[in-house]
Design a protein around this motif. Structure first.
Motif, mmCIF file in Angstrom:
data_model
loop_
_atom_site.group_PDB
_atom_site.id
_atom_site.type_symbol
_atom_site.label_atom_id
_atom_site.label_comp_id
_atom_site.label_asym_id
_atom_site.label_seq_id
_atom_site.Cartn_x
_atom_site.Cartn_y
_atom_site.Cartn_z
ATOM 1 N N TRP A 379 -11.494 13.290 -33.283
ATOM 2 C CA TRP A 379 -11.988 12.630 -32.067
ATOM 3 C C TRP A 379 -10.964 12.762 -30.942
ATOM 4 O O TRP A 379 -11.325 12.976 -29.782
ATOM 5 C CB TRP A 379 -12.294 11.157 -32.338
ATOM 6 N N GLU A 380 -9.676 12.665 -31.282
ATOM 7 C CA GLU A 380 -8.631 12.859 -30.276
ATOM 8 C C GLU A 380 -8.700 14.268 -29.696
ATOM 9 O O GLU A 380 -8.604 14.470 -28.477
ATOM 10 C CB GLU A 380 -7.263 12.609 -30.894
ATOM 11 N N SER A 381 -8.876 15.263 -30.569
ATOM 12 C CA SER A 381 -8.961 16.649 -30.113
ATOM 13 C C SER A 381 -10.163 16.855 -29.191
ATOM 14 O O SER A 381 -10.054 17.504 -28.144
ATOM 15 C CB SER A 381 -9.060 17.581 -31.321
ATOM 16 N N ILE A 382 -11.315 16.293 -29.572
ATOM 17 C CA ILE A 382 -12.526 16.416 -28.743
ATOM 18 C C ILE A 382 -12.315 15.740 -27.402
ATOM 19 O O ILE A 382 -12.679 16.276 -26.343
ATOM 20 C CB ILE A 382 -13.730 15.799 -29.486
ATOM 21 N N ARG A 383 -11.724 14.553 -27.432
ATOM 22 C CA ARG A 383 -11.500 13.793 -26.204
ATOM 23 C C ARG A 383 -10.577 14.543 -25.239
ATOM 24 O O ARG A 383 -10.820 14.598 -24.029
ATOM 25 C CB ARG A 383 -10.881 12.437 -26.577
ATOM 26 N N ARG A 384 -9.538 15.150 -25.788
ATOM 27 C CA ARG A 384 -8.605 15.899 -24.953
ATOM 28 C C ARG A 384 -9.257 17.168 -24.401
ATOM 29 O O ARG A 384 -9.017 17.562 -23.247
ATOM 30 C CB ARG A 384 -7.354 16.249 -25.765
ATOM 31 N N ARG A 385 -10.107 17.788 -25.215
ATOM 32 C CA ARG A 385 -10.799 18.985 -24.756
ATOM 33 C C ARG A 385 -11.752 18.678 -23.612
ATOM 34 O O ARG A 385 -11.828 19.411 -22.632
ATOM 35 C CB ARG A 385 -11.569 19.596 -25.940
ATOM 36 N N ILE A 386 -12.484 17.581 -23.753
ATOM 37 C CA ILE A 386 -13.415 17.182 -22.690
ATOM 38 C C ILE A 386 -12.651 16.880 -21.400
ATOM 39 O O ILE A 386 -13.058 17.283 -20.303
ATOM 40 C CB ILE A 386 -14.235 15.960 -23.132
ATOM 41 N N ALA A 387 -11.514 16.163 -21.520
ATOM 42 C CA ALA A 387 -10.699 15.846 -20.351
ATOM 43 C C ALA A 387 -10.194 17.111 -19.679
ATOM 44 O O ALA A 387 -10.174 17.223 -18.451
ATOM 45 C CB ALA A 387 -9.535 14.945 -20.765
ATOM 46 N N SER A 388 -9.798 18.113 -20.484
ATOM 47 C CA SER A 388 -9.310 19.378 -19.926
ATOM 48 C C SER A 388 -10.407 20.118 -19.167
ATOM 49 O O SER A 388 -10.178 20.646 -18.077
ATOM 50 C CB SER A 388 -8.759 20.245 -21.056
ATOM 51 N N LEU A 389 -11.612 20.144 -19.749
ATOM 52 C CA LEU A 389 -12.732 20.827 -19.091
ATOM 53 C C LEU A 389 -13.115 20.144 -17.789
ATOM 54 O O LEU A 389 -13.556 20.804 -16.828
ATOM 55 C CB LEU A 389 -13.935 20.887 -20.041
ATOM 56 N N ARG A 390 -12.968 18.849 -17.735
ATOM 57 C CA ARG A 390 -13.312 18.097 -16.522
ATOM 58 C C ARG A 390 -12.136 17.979 -15.559
ATOM 59 O O ARG A 390 -12.237 17.323 -14.517
ATOM 60 C CB ARG A 390 -13.787 16.701 -16.907
ATOM 61 N N LYS A 391 -11.009 18.621 -15.966
ATOM 62 C CA LYS A 391 -9.791 18.613 -15.141
ATOM 63 C C LYS A 391 -9.320 17.182 -14.873
ATOM 64 O O LYS A 391 -8.948 16.816 -13.757
ATOM 65 C CB LYS A 391 -10.016 19.378 -13.833
ATOM 66 N N ARG A 392 -9.327 16.393 -15.913
ATOM 67 C CA ARG A 392 -8.865 15.020 -15.844
ATOM 68 C C ARG A 392 -7.563 14.887 -16.621
ATOM 69 O O ARG A 392 -7.231 15.752 -17.432
ATOM 70 C CB ARG A 392 -9.919 14.066 -16.416
ATOM 71 N N PRO A 393 -6.803 13.810 -16.404
ATOM 72 C CA PRO A 393 -5.524 13.631 -17.108
ATOM 73 C C PRO A 393 -5.737 13.549 -18.613
ATOM 74 O O PRO A 393 -6.781 13.095 -19.087
ATOM 75 C CB PRO A 393 -4.998 12.302 -16.546
ATOM 76 N N ASP A 394 -4.730 14.010 -19.359
ATOM 77 C CA ASP A 394 -4.769 13.928 -20.815
ATOM 78 C C ASP A 394 -4.885 12.467 -21.234
ATOM 79 O O ASP A 394 -4.042 11.644 -20.850
ATOM 80 C CB ASP A 394 -3.475 14.537 -21.381
ATOM 81 N N PRO A 395 -5.910 12.110 -22.012
ATOM 82 C CA PRO A 395 -6.066 10.701 -22.423
ATOM 83 C C PRO A 395 -5.040 10.243 -23.448
ATOM 84 O O PRO A 395 -4.964 9.056 -23.761
ATOM 85 C CB PRO A 395 -7.484 10.675 -23.019
ATOM 86 N N GLY A 396 -4.247 11.189 -23.988
ATOM 87 C CA GLY A 396 -3.220 10.823 -24.955
ATOM 88 C C GLY A 396 -3.784 10.665 -26.354
ATOM 89 O O GLY A 396 -4.968 10.888 -26.602
ATOM 90 N N PRO A 397 -2.937 10.262 -27.290
ATOM 91 C CA PRO A 397 -3.388 10.142 -28.680
ATOM 92 C C PRO A 397 -4.431 9.030 -28.836
ATOM 93 O O PRO A 397 -4.372 8.010 -28.153
ATOM 94 C CB PRO A 397 -2.108 9.817 -29.447
ATOM 95 N N PHE A 398 -5.371 9.266 -29.728
ATOM 96 C CA PHE A 398 -6.382 8.249 -30.011
ATOM 97 C C PHE A 398 -5.753 7.156 -30.876
ATOM 98 O O PHE A 398 -5.096 7.441 -31.871
ATOM 99 C CB PHE A 398 -7.570 8.869 -30.743
#
Length: 433
Positions: A379-398
């Motif tokens: 889930w952390e990996s998916i969350r970080r990938r989505i943030a990268s695609l949307r050009k948003r800050p890294d949400p950090g570890p889940f």
């Protein structure tokens, strides 16, 4: 002598259990160290420490209760949004979260700033957590290979055990031949107990399952080649259509269901047969598949388990069994009146089955099991990938610690189920048949 063998069987099972647990935790230990996580403790068992020794930065030990084990990895949970571990909260749910977080930082010391579990990449955490259950799977496959190819299993063979006197429907209330019954085709053709059927209508026969399928699909005259005390004989029985018990896709009898099929009138002999590598792979895959389906059916079996434990109901042979029940089965196997090689083989099979269960159980996507941590990493990996695609800050570890209230509920259910199984194993155990 029987008592001695029973105790010996229980001891062998306990040793196998401890080895299986140690083997599981070794997976976490090796991969954790491989990815730079500090591992302060590697323990087999729970409770009071019986023996321990520190080698390097890790304390290895054996504890008094052989019902599990653990490999402590520092920093299992990330600090909260403030970057630190918070003090205990008055909220019971929040307290659970912070207690778990605090425990994961108890042994973090100077120099460990970059050696915590949560700092590893999601794929690395996935490997660390999956290494434990996959070690059990590897051990199970190895033990099953030894059991199947080295010792063999009891199977029906193409050798004739008995020959029916007449054609009798499977749903008949008696096995006795009615006055107007036709002679059984096998009897009429001259088949005898001890004959080994080599071929059926030109098709080579290697096992009874194939022979049974061909008989059921056939009607009228067929050609059998049999081996009778080393001499090949050709027989030509005329198969009858008869009402027989229905079989499922795996060749097992379906209770109280019948179908009309070809009938020869023989029953097969059984014997210990070593399996080929291909047969072993198929058998092992069936074991894992059946164990998986059994795990899914556990909630359905709780009422029957309750009845067996508290209401005197008969215990189902496929009922869930705990460590105590499995140890008891191990003792019964060791005391069986069968050749020693079969007892050793069955003991290997029991320990292999236990490892299959450990593998499947720990793969459940629930905390505090290994699978729950894997889901958190994904889930952390998916969350970080989505943030990268949307050009948003890294949400950090889940923050997996936020799921600890759920983990406590899951653990409570597991403990309650374990106690129920323990009571059933003591009062109304599954017995070797």
């Amino acid at each position: 002598m029987t008592l001695f063998m029973t105790i010996l069987g229980i001891v062998v099972f306990v040793v196998g259990l401890l080895f299986s647990i140690a083997w599981h935790e070794a997976g976490h230990l090796i991969t954790g160290k491989m990815f730079g996580v500090r591992v302060p403790q590697y323990m087999v068992g729970f409770g009071r420490t019986l023996w321990s020794k520190k080698i390097g930065e890790t304390e290895y030990g054996l504890k008094a209760i052989p019902a599990g084990g653990y490999c402590r990895l520092i920093g299992m949970f990330p600090p909260d949004a403030s970057g630190k571990v918070q003090a205990r909260s008055t909220s019971p749910w929040r307290s659970m979260i912070e207690d778990a977080r605090e425990a994961s930082y108890e042994e973090v010391g100077p120099g460990d700033e970059d050696r915590m579990f949560y700092q590893r990449k999601p794929w690395q955490r996935t490997i660390i957590m999956l290494a434990g259950p996959f070690m059990n799977l590897i051990l199970a496959i190895g033990l099953l290979a030894v059991y199947l190819m080295g010792f063999g299993i009891n199977k029906t063979t193409s050798t004739v055990s008995t020959v029916s006197e007449c054609v009798v429907s499977a749903d008949a209330k008696t096995d006795k031949c009615p006055a107007d019954a036709k002679p059984a085709p096998g009897k009429a053709a001259g088949l005898l107990p001890g004959d080994r059927i080599v071929s059926f209508n030109g098709q080579k026969i290697g096992d009874y399952e194939k022979l049974q399928g061909l008989i059921r699909k056939s009607s009228g005259e067929v050609t059998l080649v049999v081996d009778r005390k080393g001499q090949k004989l050709t027989l030509k029985p005329v198969l009858e259509q008869n009402k027989m018990i229905k079989l499922d896709g795996d060749g097992r009898a379906v209770p109280n269901q019948y179908t009309t099929t070809g009938f020869l009138g023989i029953s097969p002999a059984t014997g210990i047969q070593r399996q080929s590598a291909a047969e072993s792979v198929e058998f092992t895959s069936d074991i894992v598949k059946n164990a998986f389906h059994g795990l899914l059916r556990i909630p359905q079996k709780v009422p029957a388990l309750w009845g067996a434990a508290f209401q005197g109901d008969e215990r189902d042979q496929d009922s869930p069994v705990g460590v105590v029940g499995a140890a008891r089965v191990g003792g019964e196997v060791a005391a069986l009146d069968v050749p020693p090689s079969q007892r050793v083989g069955l003991m290997i099979f029991i320990i292999a089955g236990f490892n299959v269960s450990l593998f499947l159980f720990n793969m459940l996507p629930l905390l505090p099991l290994d699978g729950g941590h894997v889901v958190g990493a994904w889930w952390e990996s998916i969350r970080r990938r989505i943030a990268s695609l949307r050009k948003r800050p890294d949400p950090g570890p889940f923050d997996v610690a936020r799921l600890m209230p759920v983990a406590y509920v899951v653990a409570s259910i597991f403990i309650a189920f374990t106690v129920l199984v323990l009571i059933a194993d003591l009062i109304n155990p599954v017995k070797v048949t």
